[in-house]
Design a protein around this motif. Sequence first.
Motif, PDB file in Angstrom:
ATOM      1  N   ASN A   1     -11.346  -6.527  -0.304  1.00 54.47           N
ATOM      2  CA  ASN A   1     -10.595  -5.284  -0.447  1.00 54.47           C
ATOM      3  C   ASN A   1     -11.258  -4.321  -1.416  1.00 54.47           C
ATOM      4  O   ASN A   1     -12.088  -4.710  -2.236  1.00 54.47           O
ATOM      5  CB  ASN A   1      -9.173  -5.575  -0.942  1.00 54.47           C
TER       6      ASN A   1
ATOM      7  N   TYR B   1      -3.493   1.996  -4.681  1.00 54.68           N
ATOM      8  CA  TYR B   1      -3.696   1.649  -3.275  1.00 54.68           C
ATOM      9  C   TYR B   1      -4.623   0.447  -3.171  1.00 54.68           C
ATOM     10  O   TYR B   1      -5.589   0.312  -3.945  1.00 54.68           O
ATOM     11  CB  TYR B   1      -4.355   2.800  -2.497  1.00 54.68           C
ATOM     12  N   ASN B   2      -4.346  -0.411  -2.203  1.00 54.18           N
ATOM     13  CA  ASN B   2      -5.286  -1.438  -1.774  1.00 54.18           C
ATOM     14  C   ASN B   2      -5.831  -1.030  -0.418  1.00 54.18           C
ATOM     15  O   ASN B   2      -5.062  -0.730   0.508  1.00 54.18           O
ATOM     16  CB  ASN B   2      -4.608  -2.807  -1.680  1.00 54.18           C
TER      17      ASN B   2
ATOM     18  N   ARG C   1      -7.677  -1.913   2.886  1.00 53.02           N
ATOM     19  CA  ARG C   1      -7.944  -3.106   3.681  1.00 53.02           C
ATOM     20  C   ARG C   1      -8.561  -2.741   5.026  1.00 53.02           C
ATOM     21  O   ARG C   1      -8.144  -1.792   5.672  1.00 53.02           O
ATOM     22  CB  ARG C   1      -6.653  -3.901   3.887  1.00 53.02           C
TER      23      ARG C   1
ATOM     24  N   LEU D   1      -0.769   0.454   0.834  1.00 50.93           N
ATOM     25  CA  LEU D   1      -1.909   0.023   1.640  1.00 50.93           C
ATOM     26  C   LEU D   1      -2.553   1.221   2.314  1.00 50.93           C
ATOM     27  O   LEU D   1      -1.877   2.190   2.670  1.00 50.93           O
ATOM     28  CB  LEU D   1      -1.464  -0.986   2.700  1.00 50.93           C
TER      29      LEU D   1
ATOM     30  N   THR E   1      -5.777   2.254   5.252  1.00 46.90           N
ATOM     31  CA  THR E   1      -6.759   1.813   6.246  1.00 46.90           C
ATOM     32  C   THR E   1      -7.870   2.854   6.346  1.00 46.90           C
ATOM     33  O   THR E   1      -7.690   4.014   5.977  1.00 46.90           O
ATOM     34  CB  THR E   1      -6.095   1.626   7.626  1.00 46.90           C
TER      35      THR E   1
END
Length: 413
Positions: free
Chosen positions: A171, A186-187, A189, A245, A247
């Motif tokens: 990540n 935020y992560n 992924r 999250l 993207t």
Amino acid sequence: MLTANDQQIQVRLKSADEKYKLEQNVFSVSSSSSNVELQDLLKNLLDDADSDIEFVFRVNDEILSSPLRKFCESANFSGEAELVIEYQEKRKSPDESEIVSLDDWVGGVSLTDFCCYAGLYNGQITVIKGDGENRSHEIHGKPIKGISVIKQFEEAGSQKDLLVTTSMDQNLSYVSVDDTSCSVLYNLRGHTETVTCCSVSPSKEQIASGSWDTHLKVWSTSLNEPGDGEQRSKRKKGDTQTALLRTPLLTLGGHAQAITGACWKDNSQIITSSMDMSVKIWDTQLMTCGKTMAINSSLQCVDWSERSQLIATGSSDKYVRLFDPRGTSGTIVHTTLIGHDLWVSCVKWSPSSEVELISGSYDGRTLLWDIRSPKSYLNVISKQEDKVLCCDWNSKNRVASGGADSKLHLTNI
């Protein structure tokens, strides 16, 4: 071509620095003259024989490191015309490094004009501000491999730094840091293997990441994406800490092995290095790879210079290579810098010079280069007890390097 051991050569000494210009600058010197004799001649002409100032001499933009005779032979210079020698004051040796002991290996470093951020193999970032009170914050569950400052932003009346970190947990994270606190906002992924590198676009609006999964991904740095509100609404009541999250905006594939480095050429082009022995330039608007440059050694890192328009890379065969993307042949190696003894793990161009860069290596040294002298580095900036894994250079000519000895070296150069 000049071949006799000791002939007289007409030289014209030129300098771009007004304080070192000579009124009379054409002289006859021996072909056996080296840097030492030219130093003495110039200092006497400047009436500054006793000073500790040293000069660098260049002919045809190449630093003079051997007697004039050898240069004349290699350049097929006949000795009949004037030889123009440019000179400038030599950069002084770096100050002694400030050494900061940390809790684990330093996998990534980002140096601003005000503080230094180190990403550690224990998953923490450490904030070094020079006041002796370094602060560490848990970010990832596995080693951090890269870290960059994205931009400053204001939140609740406080100025904060927005960072991006990459990790072996597959990540990336956007991290907010101020003088008293740190939080993961935020992560990111999308990668399926270790995320090795990250780079911020010139506009600060996007970042690029590369991974062992061989893919390049592009992400938005906006703190207010359309899907954020829905995610916040699904948090438990009173929960303002859980990271959102995110993207990727774009995923590009084309490397055969792990991507080891990434940097932006401009706001739409990204340069990557890979273990597959190639450098690629990607166009994010066309969503394709526009150019591939290959060598015969796996590449560990990459950096782009807007000033020189050259790409710097470090490789497992211990060399720093410079690529010119404007060339038309397959390889396009502009220059090879020779001086390290083991893998070159990181490279960074000077923020203010088109000819200077630094490199760190598994040999424990961080070196300063003038690319006009490819066979001789200018200085050893720092020497660590184990392999160097990362380095950075800020606008105040301060260099940071860290690695497997769990120490961060901060050096004024």
